[in-house]
Design a protein around this motif. Structure first.
Motif, PDB file in Angstrom:
ATOM      1  N   SER A 209       0.767  -1.272  -0.064  1.00 15.32           N
ATOM      2  CA  SER A 209      -0.056  -0.086   0.009  1.00 15.32           C
ATOM      3  C   SER A 209       0.875   1.197   0.136  1.00 15.32           C
ATOM      4  O   SER A 209       0.408   2.212  -0.451  1.00 15.32           O
ATOM      5  N   GLN A 210       1.807   1.106   0.728  1.00  8.18           N
ATOM      6  CA  GLN A 210       2.829   2.357   0.970  1.00  8.18           C
ATOM      7  C   GLN A 210       3.613   3.071  -0.329  1.00  8.18           C
ATOM      8  O   GLN A 210       3.769   4.038  -0.348  1.00  8.18           O
ATOM      9  N   ILE A 211       3.409   2.200  -1.379  1.00 10.46           N
ATOM     10  CA  ILE A 211       3.830   2.812  -2.864  1.00 10.46           C
ATOM     11  C   ILE A 211       2.779   3.088  -3.669  1.00 10.46           C
ATOM     12  O   ILE A 211       2.887   3.439  -4.798  1.00 10.46           O
ATOM     13  N   LYS A 212       1.417   2.942  -3.238  1.00 13.03           N
ATOM     14  CA  LYS A 212       0.392   3.088  -4.196  1.00 13.03           C
ATOM     15  C   LYS A 212      -0.396   4.292  -3.740  1.00 13.03           C
ATOM     16  O   LYS A 212      -0.216   4.956  -2.680  1.00 13.03           O
ATOM     17  N   ALA A 213      -1.141   4.945  -5.038  1.00 16.25           N
ATOM     18  CA  ALA A 213      -2.050   6.173  -4.602  1.00 16.25           C
ATOM     19  C   ALA A 213      -3.032   6.039  -3.418  1.00 16.25           C
ATOM     20  O   ALA A 213      -3.386   4.798  -3.273  1.00 16.25           O
ATOM     21  N   PHE A 214      -3.763   7.093  -3.196  1.00 14.24           N
ATOM     22  CA  PHE A 214      -4.664   6.963  -2.103  1.00 14.24           C
ATOM     23  C   PHE A 214      -6.080   6.364  -2.482  1.00 14.24           C
ATOM     24  O   PHE A 214      -6.625   5.904  -1.570  1.00 14.24           O
ATOM     25  N   TYR A 215      -6.406   6.126  -3.838  1.00 15.57           N
ATOM     26  CA  TYR A 215      -7.651   5.789  -4.101  1.00 15.57           C
ATOM     27  C   TYR A 215      -7.851   4.260  -4.046  1.00 15.57           C
ATOM     28  O   TYR A 215      -8.783   3.537  -4.328  1.00 15.57           O
ATOM     29  N   PHE A 216      -6.821   3.288  -3.951  1.00 16.67           N
ATOM     30  CA  PHE A 216      -6.743   1.978  -4.104  1.00 16.67           C
ATOM     31  C   PHE A 216      -7.392   1.301  -2.556  1.00 16.67           C
ATOM     32  O   PHE A 216      -7.146   1.916  -1.372  1.00 16.67           O
TER      33      PHE A 216
END
Ligand code: 4AD
Ligand code: MG
Length: 439
Positions: free
Chosen positions: A324-331
């Motif tokens: 999660s830490q490398i992905k955008a807010f909407y995931f």
């Protein structure tokens, strides 16, 4: 006779008829009473034969004045010829439309810098012409795929008030009394479309002020972004796989001559049939370790990692459930791979990236979206974004929220992959790169 006039690409329909080519001199040579001119009309090349006695004396004389890229109208009879793409022209008349000055691009090798400065002329060269024709076919095939599957095209704005993919790569521009950004992705608007139409796709230019001078990065690139209501992560990968299959088949069926010009190994496109392997990020790390490219958990892949994954499978591969830490807010997130979504601290983001083989890298990036309003509000805060800017986006979670998913397919990376050209700068008419704004 305006739209259905003769064009070289349709020569077979004119066998035995007298027609006029409207085009340019690609090259020429002569030997005594026979002269050869290869004409280019934008749709293809055709060898035109000037035979003394068969063509007018005037045509035979004027041939000598022609320089590379001079504009001409050549009239003659189309006949079968097995050596030159099936047809040639026995010339009768020649009309010079304009004589070209000495043309800067000759058949000799030029440096890329010179060719990029002359992009407006370079696009007439065979390989560039072929790659851009493949691009046009891919765009056509994408529209066809979505039409056939009940999607409507839903155009997202280019001038936007917010960011979608983080704030570090935004181009900003004054917008009357406020500041606007060039869109990084149509996704957030696509999600509104999915709730209105069920299945939509956006297709337009997107912008990233990325300071990466690689063969995969443009600052202006075109993205196709489908978004589907009631589709989960697995459904999403299925859509991506079917889309890639359809693109590869369309290019094979409809751009065979261009692939030949590009010397593309057709077997690379023929293998693009599903199912494509699907592995989790955790599994990918194990493969990378085995291949001598270890990275710590939580880090994003770089080019060598993507290349290694391509080598492992020899086919495009979906990597899902990233940190999660490398992905955008909407995931949407979960605590385990293909576990239930959680509203607590999700270790994984329900993302899916498609990595193309042979170093073409990530061509698809997407995933399942967070549909819970409180979780999304928390994520917006965690990413230092302003909730007020996303009020309308949060409304989708207030009024009939449903699981939904989508992805973005990078057009230029897809064209590079299909054509086998090494750099995305040759897959768009006028590439915008960190240090390229002209022509
Ligand atoms: O992975 P990205 O950043 O995903 C998004 O923008 C999502 N909002 C898409 C979505 O879910 N609707 O970008 C998607 C794809 C990448 O996989 C890549 O193919 C392409 O866009 N891309 C680029 N292509 C050329 N130059 C760049 N600088 C690119 N950045 C991304
Ligand atoms: Mg991505």
């Amino acid at each position: 006779m305006s739209l259905n006039r003769f064009r070289i690409a349709n020569a077979a329909e004119f066998d035995g008829q007298t027609v006029t080519i409207q085009g340019w001199v690609y090259n020429k040579r002569s030997s005594g009473k026979i002269k050869f001119l290869v004409a280019r009309d934008g749709s293809g090349l055709m060898q035109c034969i000037f035979f003394r006695g068969e063509c007018s004396d005037q045509a035979f004389e004027e041939f000598e004045k022609l320089t590379q890229e001079s504009a001409v109208e050549i009239t003659g009879v189309i006949r079968k010829d097995n050596r030159n793409n099936g047809f040639e022209m026995g010339v009768k008349e020649l009309k010079i439309v304009s004589i070209a000055e000495p043309y800067p691009i000759s058949p000799k090798d030029h440096g890329v810098e010179f060719l990029m400065e002359n992009r407006h002329l370079w696009i007439r060269s065979q390989k560039q012409w072929a790659a851009l024709r493949v691009r046009a076919e891919i765009i056509r095939a994408i529209g066809e795929f979505f039409d056939k599957n009940g999607f409507i095209r839903f155009d997202a704005p280019i001038l936007t008030p917010t960011s979608c993919e983080g704030t570090s790569t935004l181009f900003s521009t004054p917008y009357f009394d406020e500041k606007a950004f060039l869109t990084q992705s149509g996704q957030l608007y696509g999600e509104t479309g999915a709730m209105a139409f069920g299945r939509v796709y956006t297709f337009g230019p997107t912008f990233r002020a990325e300071k990466s001078a690689t063969r995969k990065h443009l600052t202006e690139f075109w993205m196709i972004e489908p978004e589907m209501a009631f589709f989960d992560l697995k459904d999403n990968m299925q859509v991506g796989e079917s889309l890639i299959e359809h693109i590869a088949q369309s290019v094979l069926n409809n751009r065979n001559a261009e692939l030949k010009i590009l010397e593309r190994d057709l077997s690379k496109l023929e293998v693009l049939k599903g199912p494509f392997p699907r592995i989790s990020y955790d599994e990918a790390l194990k493969i990378l370790e085995k291949r001598g490219h270890s990275i710590p958990w939580g880090e994003d892949f770089g080019a060598p990692h993507e290349t290694a994954l391509g080598e492992e499978f020899g086919k495009p591969v979906f990597v899902h459930h990233m940190p999660s830490q490398i992905k955008a807010f909407y995931f949407k997130q979960s605590d385990e791979v293909f576990g239930p979504g959680v509203t607590g601290t999700g270790k994984y983001a329900l993302g899916c990236d498609l990595i193309a083989p042979d170093g073409y890298g990530e061509v698809i990036g997407g995933g399942q979206r967070e549909e819970n309003v409180e979780t999304l509000q928390r994520r917006i805060k965690e990413h230092d974004l302003t909730e007020d800017d996303y009020k309308w986006y949060l409304d989708l979670r207030r009024f009939g929220s449903v699981p939904h998913s989508g992805f973005g397919l990078g057009l230029e990376r897809t064209v590079a992959w299909m054509t086998g050209v090494p750099h995305v700068r040759e897959t768009i008419p006028y590439p915008r790169l960190m240090n390229t704004l002209r022509p």
